[in-house]
Design a protein around this motif. Structure first.
Motif, PDB file in Angstrom:
ATOM      1  N   ASP A  44      94.741   6.431 -57.013  1.00 40.71           N
ATOM      2  CA  ASP A  44      95.451   6.932 -56.132  1.00 40.71           C
ATOM      3  C   ASP A  44      95.950   5.769 -55.311  1.00 40.71           C
ATOM      4  OD1 ASP A  44      96.353   8.452 -54.119  1.00 40.71           O
ATOM      5  OD2 ASP A  44      94.621   8.824 -53.089  1.00 40.71           O
ATOM      6  N   PRO A  45      97.265   5.623 -55.196  1.00 34.69           N
ATOM      7  CA  PRO A  45      97.763   4.821 -54.569  1.00 34.69           C
ATOM      8  C   PRO A  45      97.685   4.776 -53.016  1.00 34.69           C
ATOM      9  CG  PRO A  45      99.617   5.641 -56.131  1.00 34.69           C
ATOM     10  CD  PRO A  45      98.318   6.673 -55.898  1.00 34.69           C
ATOM     11  N   LYS A  46      97.595   5.897 -52.379  1.00 29.15           N
ATOM     12  CA  LYS A  46      97.193   5.996 -50.990  1.00 29.15           C
ATOM     13  C   LYS A  46      96.092   5.381 -50.522  1.00 29.15           C
ATOM     14  CE  LYS A  46     100.098  10.005 -50.002  1.00 29.15           C
ATOM     15  NZ  LYS A  46     100.183  11.388 -49.614  1.00 29.15           N
ATOM     16  N   THR A  47      95.191   5.566 -51.484  1.00 33.91           N
ATOM     17  CA  THR A  47      93.587   5.023 -51.355  1.00 33.91           C
ATOM     18  C   THR A  47      93.750   3.444 -51.499  1.00 33.91           C
ATOM     19  OG1 THR A  47      92.384   6.863 -52.296  1.00 33.91           O
ATOM     20  CG2 THR A  47      91.367   4.605 -52.481  1.00 33.91           C
ATOM     21  N   VAL A  48      94.617   2.997 -52.199  1.00 37.62           N
ATOM     22  CA  VAL A  48      94.829   1.365 -52.303  1.00 37.62           C
ATOM     23  C   VAL A  48      95.607   0.894 -51.303  1.00 37.62           C
ATOM     24  CG1 VAL A  48      95.877  -0.437 -53.941  1.00 37.62           C
ATOM     25  CG2 VAL A  48      95.083   1.535 -54.992  1.00 37.62           C
ATOM     26  N   ALA A  49      96.432   1.688 -50.799  1.00 37.11           N
ATOM     27  CA  ALA A  49      97.292   1.013 -49.516  1.00 37.11           C
ATOM     28  C   ALA A  49      96.325   1.347 -48.369  1.00 37.11           C
ATOM     29  CB  ALA A  49      98.467   2.164 -49.396  1.00 37.11           C
ATOM     30  N   GLY A  50      95.712   2.075 -48.325  1.00 36.74           N
ATOM     31  CA  GLY A  50      94.698   2.191 -47.001  1.00 36.74           C
ATOM     32  C   GLY A  50      93.524   1.036 -47.038  1.00 36.74           C
ATOM     33  N   LEU A  72      91.582  -4.160 -45.291  1.00 36.00           N
ATOM     34  CA  LEU A  72      91.206  -5.701 -45.607  1.00 36.00           C
ATOM     35  C   LEU A  72      91.994  -6.674 -44.381  1.00 36.00           C
ATOM     36  CD1 LEU A  72      91.081  -5.414 -49.415  1.00 36.00           C
ATOM     37  CD2 LEU A  72      89.296  -6.397 -47.876  1.00 36.00           C
ATOM     38  N   LEU A  73      93.444  -6.391 -44.251  1.00 37.07           N
ATOM     39  CA  LEU A  73      94.000  -7.074 -43.366  1.00 37.07           C
ATOM     40  C   LEU A  73      93.581  -7.133 -41.951  1.00 37.07           C
ATOM     41  CD1 LEU A  73      97.574  -6.030 -44.676  1.00 37.07           C
ATOM     42  CD2 LEU A  73      97.024  -8.380 -44.686  1.00 37.07           C
ATOM     43  N   ARG A  74      93.161  -5.961 -41.586  1.00 38.58           N
ATOM     44  CA  ARG A  74      92.635  -5.735 -40.239  1.00 38.58           C
ATOM     45  C   ARG A  74      91.060  -6.497 -40.209  1.00 38.58           C
ATOM     46  NH1 ARG A  74      88.170  -3.738 -37.776  1.00 38.58           N
ATOM     47  NH2 ARG A  74      87.190  -3.372 -39.732  1.00 38.58           N
ATOM     48  N   TYR A  75      90.347  -6.482 -41.330  1.00 30.73           N
ATOM     49  CA  TYR A  75      89.040  -7.052 -41.255  1.00 30.73           C
ATOM     50  C   TYR A  75      89.087  -8.464 -41.267  1.00 30.73           C
ATOM     51  CZ  TYR A  75      84.201  -7.897 -42.827  1.00 30.73           C
ATOM     52  OH  TYR A  75      82.690  -7.896 -42.984  1.00 30.73           O
ATOM     53  N   LEU A  76      89.940  -9.033 -42.143  1.00 30.91           N
ATOM     54  CA  LEU A  76      89.913 -10.489 -42.498  1.00 30.91           C
ATOM     55  C   LEU A  76      91.006 -11.299 -41.472  1.00 30.91           C
ATOM     56  CD1 LEU A  76      89.692 -10.152 -46.455  1.00 30.91           C
ATOM     57  CD2 LEU A  76      88.151 -11.076 -44.794  1.00 30.91           C
ATOM     58  N   ASP A  88      83.349  -4.137 -36.747  1.00 29.61           N
ATOM     59  CA  ASP A  88      82.459  -5.497 -37.760  1.00 29.61           C
ATOM     60  C   ASP A  88      82.105  -4.861 -39.087  1.00 29.61           C
ATOM     61  OD1 ASP A  88      83.076  -7.249 -35.464  1.00 29.61           O
ATOM     62  OD2 ASP A  88      81.000  -6.930 -34.856  1.00 29.61           O
ATOM     63  N   ARG A  89      82.437  -3.692 -39.499  1.00 27.78           N
ATOM     64  CA  ARG A  89      82.143  -3.150 -40.700  1.00 27.78           C
ATOM     65  C   ARG A  89      83.399  -2.997 -41.497  1.00 27.78           C
ATOM     66  NH1 ARG A  89      81.767   2.280 -42.452  1.00 27.78           N
ATOM     67  NH2 ARG A  89      82.194   3.033 -40.393  1.00 27.78           N
ATOM     68  N   LEU A  90      83.292  -3.301 -42.804  1.00 25.81           N
ATOM     69  CA  LEU A  90      84.484  -3.130 -43.804  1.00 25.81           C
ATOM     70  C   LEU A  90      84.321  -2.040 -44.359  1.00 25.81           C
ATOM     71  CD1 LEU A  90      86.822  -4.350 -45.277  1.00 25.81           C
ATOM     72  CD2 LEU A  90      85.112  -5.001 -47.004  1.00 25.81           C
ATOM     73  N   ASP A  91      85.531  -1.146 -44.058  1.00 22.94           N
ATOM     74  CA  ASP A  91      85.282   0.383 -44.504  1.00 22.94           C
ATOM     75  C   ASP A  91      86.710   0.615 -45.161  1.00 22.94           C
ATOM     76  OD1 ASP A  91      85.250   3.189 -44.931  1.00 22.94           O
ATOM     77  OD2 ASP A  91      84.977   3.673 -42.772  1.00 22.94           O
ATOM     78  N   LEU A  92      86.976   0.672 -46.380  1.00 21.74           N
ATOM     79  CA  LEU A  92      88.220   0.968 -46.968  1.00 21.74           C
ATOM     80  C   LEU A  92      88.687   2.254 -46.752  1.00 21.74           C
ATOM     81  CD1 LEU A  92      87.810  -1.360 -50.202  1.00 21.74           C
ATOM     82  CD2 LEU A  92      88.566  -1.863 -47.989  1.00 21.74           C
ATOM     83  N   ARG A  93      87.772   3.231 -46.270  1.00 14.53           N
ATOM     84  CA  ARG A  93      88.259   4.555 -46.195  1.00 14.53           C
ATOM     85  C   ARG A  93      89.069   4.714 -44.748  1.00 14.53           C
ATOM     86  NH1 ARG A  93      87.681   7.503 -50.227  1.00 14.53           N
ATOM     87  NH2 ARG A  93      85.468   7.231 -51.784  1.00 14.53           N
ATOM     88  N   ARG A  94      88.682   3.565 -43.737  1.00 10.31           N
ATOM     89  CA  ARG A  94      89.209   3.606 -42.427  1.00 10.31           C
ATOM     90  C   ARG A  94      90.776   3.791 -42.313  1.00 10.31           C
ATOM     91  NH1 ARG A  94      86.782   0.756 -37.955  1.00 10.31           N
ATOM     92  NH2 ARG A  94      85.505  -0.040 -39.615  1.00 10.31           N
ATOM     93  N   ASP A  95      91.172   4.361 -41.332  1.00  9.10           N
ATOM     94  CA  ASP A  95      92.580   4.507 -40.964  1.00  9.10           C
ATOM     95  C   ASP A  95      93.016   3.046 -40.231  1.00  9.10           C
ATOM     96  OD1 ASP A  95      95.214   4.648 -40.328  1.00  9.10           O
ATOM     97  OD2 ASP A  95      94.998   6.469 -39.452  1.00  9.10           O
ATOM     98  N   ALA A  96      93.404   1.984 -40.844  1.00  5.71           N
ATOM     99  CA  ALA A  96      93.431   0.658 -40.065  1.00  5.71           C
ATOM    100  C   ALA A  96      94.843   0.410 -40.046  1.00  5.71           C
ATOM    101  CB  ALA A  96      92.785  -0.240 -41.075  1.00  5.71           C
ATOM    102  N   ARG A  97      95.582   1.476 -39.997  1.00  5.38           N
ATOM    103  CA  ARG A  97      97.263   1.129 -40.132  1.00  5.38           C
ATOM    104  C   ARG A  97      97.706   0.541 -38.622  1.00  5.38           C
ATOM    105  NH1 ARG A  97      99.550   6.611 -41.932  1.00  5.38           N
ATOM    106  NH2 ARG A  97      97.900   7.297 -40.716  1.00  5.38           N
ATOM    107  N   ARG A  98      96.765   0.658 -37.693  1.00 10.50           N
ATOM    108  CA  ARG A  98      97.148   0.211 -36.020  1.00 10.50           C
ATOM    109  C   ARG A  98      97.148  -1.212 -35.972  1.00 10.50           C
ATOM    110  NH1 ARG A  98      93.943   3.988 -32.473  1.00 10.50           N
ATOM    111  NH2 ARG A  98      92.559   3.510 -34.309  1.00 10.50           N
ATOM    112  N   HIS A  99      96.195  -1.967 -36.944  1.00 11.75           N
ATOM    113  CA  HIS A  99      96.072  -3.167 -36.899  1.00 11.75           C
ATOM    114  C   HIS A  99      97.170  -4.185 -36.503  1.00 11.75           C
ATOM    115  CE1 HIS A  99      97.762  -4.874 -40.608  1.00 11.75           C
ATOM    116  NE2 HIS A  99      97.580  -3.857 -41.291  1.00 11.75           N
ATOM    117  N   VAL A 100      96.951  -5.350 -36.067  1.00 15.70           N
ATOM    118  CA  VAL A 100      97.794  -6.141 -35.603  1.00 15.70           C
ATOM    119  C   VAL A 100      97.803  -7.645 -36.195  1.00 15.70           C
ATOM    120  CG1 VAL A 100      97.982  -5.482 -33.365  1.00 15.70           C
ATOM    121  CG2 VAL A 100      96.265  -6.888 -33.626  1.00 15.70           C
TER     122      VAL A 100
END
Length: 407
Positions: free
Chosen positions: A274-280, A285-289, A335-347
């Motif tokens: 699923d491309p949306k799952t990959v994009a999320g 990962l960008l937020r977490y790292l 502090d938890r890596l959660d690939l199902r999280r909606d992290a689009r608001r990251h900076v």
């Protein structure tokens, strides 16, 4: 600034030094001292290498507000700018300028990074990724993923986009490392920058004489029209070349390490189509790292009220995006890596007019990498003791120098 009363003759409390060291054994988390400053308050003061004491904005909301405030300057030449190292030279790329000059130069290079243009590049990036994986699989079942994969992917892509010969990658990668190294002397960084400027200046000259379908040729056209000097075009080329491979390469390697250390999360990426799952997953990962760990640097042009304090005109400001992306007011259990999280608001890419120009390209490259590598090499594993990995604590871009893997 709000002050507290100290007993007469008592020394002022020591300010924390910035940047702050990460904790041993916690390579993916921001420094504990930075987390502590966030818990103490949204706006703190820290001490830099030169003894200056800029403000540190630790909370997500204040970071976005300051980065989008026109009273806050990115101009490195302004008094009070909290430089991470001694400044050498008198010429800088547009990311260290303010509008209108920042906007004028930025517009000259935005076209290749639009979402539509980037999506048109996806098949070519997929071929690059598959080709590098084919080469890895044709050899011994172990490799340094940094040299075999993480660094070549974005280097090949940005070279094609700019019109830089990939055969020169050793030259520009070595000098790029020196420029972003905190342990390099000002003279070493200046020499590396001068080498890259000279290289790009000569290349712009060649492109002007014999243009091709690439970004440096388009900049050469701007030079001929009198809109840019060759030096300015070369500066822009250095910025795009360095940012186009260093940041994404480190995200590929560090993201892979994080996933190998979180096998349940890795399985989500490996098993999805699923491309949306990959994009999320890429956004999380960008937020977490958040591999740029020196903070966005700014200086106040006017007095600004923020978080109950007054930032005075001329005060330096540092916005450490890594701790903003771990703000519990915005991201639950940050502090938890959660690939199902909606992290689009990251900076991770910053915010406001100076946010990363190349973010659509970086996102697309990471989507291709993360959706391909683990599916094609499902038994990929770390081939070293995690405690012995050489992390890049000495640079402004965080990652690993090497990532031994096997399958």
């Amino acid at each position: 600034m709000t002050s507290t009363v100290r007993p007469e003759g008592a020394p002022a409390p020591a300010l924390p030094e910035f940047p702050m060291p990460r904790a041993t054994g916690c390579p993916f988390d921001p420094p504990p001292a930075l987390k502590a400053e966030q818990e103490r308050g949204p706006l703190r003061t820290v001490r830099l290498w030169d003894g200056t004491t800029p403000w540190l904005a630790t909370r997500y909301a204040d970071q976005r507000a300051l980065l989008s405030d026109p009273r806050v300057s990115a101009d490195v030449t302004r008094p009070g700018y909290p430089s991470p190292a001694p400044v050498r030279g008198s010429s800088f790329s547009f990311i260290l300028m303010d509008d209108p000059e920042h906007a004028r130069q930025r517009r000259m290079v935005t076209a290749p990074f639009t979402i539509k243009r980037v999506e048109a590049m996806r098949p070519a990036v997929q071929r690059i990724v598959d080709g590098l994986i084919d080469t890895m699989l044709s050899g011994p079942p172990r490799t340094d993923l940094v040299q075999s994969f993480a660094l070549p992917v974005p280097s090949l892509v940005i070279c094609e986009l700019l019109g830089v010969p990939y055969t020169d990658h050793d030259f520009f990668q070595e000098n790029s490392k020196t420029i972003i190294s905190r342990s390099a002397t000002p003279e070493e960084r200046g020499a590396a920058h001068a080498k890259l400027i000279g290289y790009l200046d000569e290349l712009v000259g060649h492109k002007t004489a014999a243009p091709a379908d690439d970004l440096l040729s388009k900049l050469g056209t701007r030079v001929e029209a009198g809109e840019l000097s060759r030096r300015e075009a070369a500066e822009m080329g250095v910025l795009l070349l360095l940012a186009g491979h260093e940041t994404t390469a480190n995200m590929i390697a560090l993201g892979t390490l994080a996933l190998l250390e979180h096998p349940g999360q890795l399985a989500l990426l490996r098993d999805t189509e699923d491309p949306k799952t990959v994009a999320g997953a890429v956004e999380e990962l960008l937020r977490y790292l958040n591999i740029t760990h020196g903070g966005r640097r700014r200086v106040a042009l006017e007095d600004i009220e923020c978080a109950g304090e007054v930032i005075r005109a001329g005060d330096g400001i540092i916005v450490p995006n890594d701790i903003g992306n771990r703000d519990p007011e915005v991201f639950t259990d940050p502090d938890r890596l959660d690939l199902r999280r909606d992290a689009r608001r990251h900076v991770a890419f910053g915010f406001g007019v100076h946010q990363c120009l190349g973010q659509p390209l970086a996102r697309m490259e990471l989507q291709v990498v993360y959706s391909t590598l683990y599916r094609r090499i499902p038994t990929l594993r770390l081939d070293a003791d995690p405690k012995e990995l050489p992390f890049k604590h000495d640079g402004s871009v965080y990652g690993v120098h090497e990532l031994p893997v096997a399958w």
